[in-house]
Write a protein that holds these residues in place. Structure first.
Motif, mmCIF file in Angstrom:
data_model
loop_
_atom_site.group_PDB
_atom_site.id
_atom_site.type_symbol
_atom_site.label_atom_id
_atom_site.label_comp_id
_atom_site.label_asym_id
_atom_site.label_seq_id
_atom_site.Cartn_x
_atom_site.Cartn_y
_atom_site.Cartn_z
ATOM 1 N N PHE A 228 52.431 17.753 20.098
ATOM 2 C CA PHE A 228 51.375 18.686 20.486
ATOM 3 C C PHE A 228 50.419 18.000 21.459
ATOM 4 C CE2 PHE A 228 53.174 19.878 16.508
ATOM 5 C CZ PHE A 228 53.253 21.260 16.548
ATOM 6 N N GLU B 97 53.390 22.993 13.296
ATOM 7 C CA GLU B 97 52.169 23.425 13.972
ATOM 8 C C GLU B 97 50.997 23.520 12.999
ATOM 9 O OE1 GLU B 97 52.361 27.441 15.693
ATOM 10 O OE2 GLU B 97 54.134 27.821 14.444
ATOM 11 N N GLN C 26 48.763 22.663 22.018
ATOM 12 C CA GLN C 26 49.995 23.392 22.292
ATOM 13 C C GLN C 26 51.213 22.506 22.030
ATOM 14 O OE1 GLN C 26 49.917 26.749 23.124
ATOM 15 N NE2 GLN C 26 47.760 26.395 22.631
ATOM 16 N N GLN C 27 52.253 23.105 21.448
ATOM 17 C CA GLN C 27 53.465 22.326 21.195
ATOM 18 C C GLN C 27 54.178 22.024 22.505
ATOM 19 O OE1 GLN C 27 55.871 23.709 17.979
ATOM 20 N NE2 GLN C 27 57.550 22.300 18.396
#
Length: 225
Positions: free
Chosen positions: A130, A99, A135-136
């Motif tokens: 992502f 991330e 957002q993952q």
């Protein structure tokens, strides 16, 4: 909130002190080590605190890179973070290398999908996906280079991380290229960690088993009564 961020998941041994209210980094220290994080981490942390002009008692939170990355390095960082948090009675939160690399890549590719590919060693690639909002999507994965290349083609987004070039060559095509390191700038960890909700204590993110194995020849047979 004043926080200390540390990253020992790759060849770097890095720490920074960050004021989240002012969105300002107060001090940092970064060493390119390769190995030996345990021997140098405290000195790196002390230097970051000294440059920031604060002591441990000023900290409100600890942020740590939890991997995937070096098995030993990740363990050193996570153990230190949890130790600091326990001693100071403040929370610790974990940020993954996936991330953080994705967040750094978004600086140049805002609104784009990003696939982070990190070299996991032994022919394995660690992957994180992502979406356009950062957002993952799904869980982090570990797979061989050929399968990773196939997913990169299907993903059709920005490719970032230390294995990005290998994946692109194997896929036989070009991708928009983000950062290509094994980790992100320590300031990225600080900002991501400041935004995270406090939950479980940080723990290492391992996508494959450790190389070191117990020596079965020295295991004593269990005696059953």
């Amino acid at each position: 909130m004043i926080l200390l961020a540390i990253d020992t998941a790759s060849a770097l041994c890095a720490a920074c002190v960050y004021d989240s209210d002012a969105d300002q980094e107060l001090g940092r220290s970064v060493l390119e080590l390769g190995k030996g994080h345990a021997e140098h981490l405290m000195a790196v942390v002390d230097e970051a605190l000294a440059k920031a002009g604060v002591g441990f008692d000023a900290l409100d939170r600890i942020v740590v890179s939890v991997g995937p990355g070096s098995f030993t390095g990740v363990r050193v960082g996570v153990a230190a973070a949890r130790g600091f948090a326990l001693a100071l009675k403040i929370p610790a939160v974990g940020v993954t290398t996936l991330e953080s690399v994705a967040a750094e890549a978004r600086k140049n590719f805002a609104g784009k999908r990003i696939m982070v590919a990190l070299d996991g060693g032994r022919g394995e690639i660690n992957l994180g996906f992502f979406d356009e909002a950062g957002q993952q999507v799904g869980e982090a994965l570990a797979m061989n280079l050929e399968d990773a290349a196939g997913l990169a083609v299907a993903h059709e987004g920005v490719l970032a991380g230390s294995a990005a070039a290998m994946v692109a060559v194997t896929a036989g095509r070009e991708f928009p290229a983000g950062v290509v390191g094994a980790t992100a700038d320590i300031g990225i960890y600080a900002r991501l960690g400041a935004a995270k909700a406090v939950g479980e204590k940080p723990k290492p993110l391992y996508l494959r088993e450790a190389d070191a194995k117990p020596q079965a020849g020295f295991v004593l047979p269990r005696i059953r009564s």
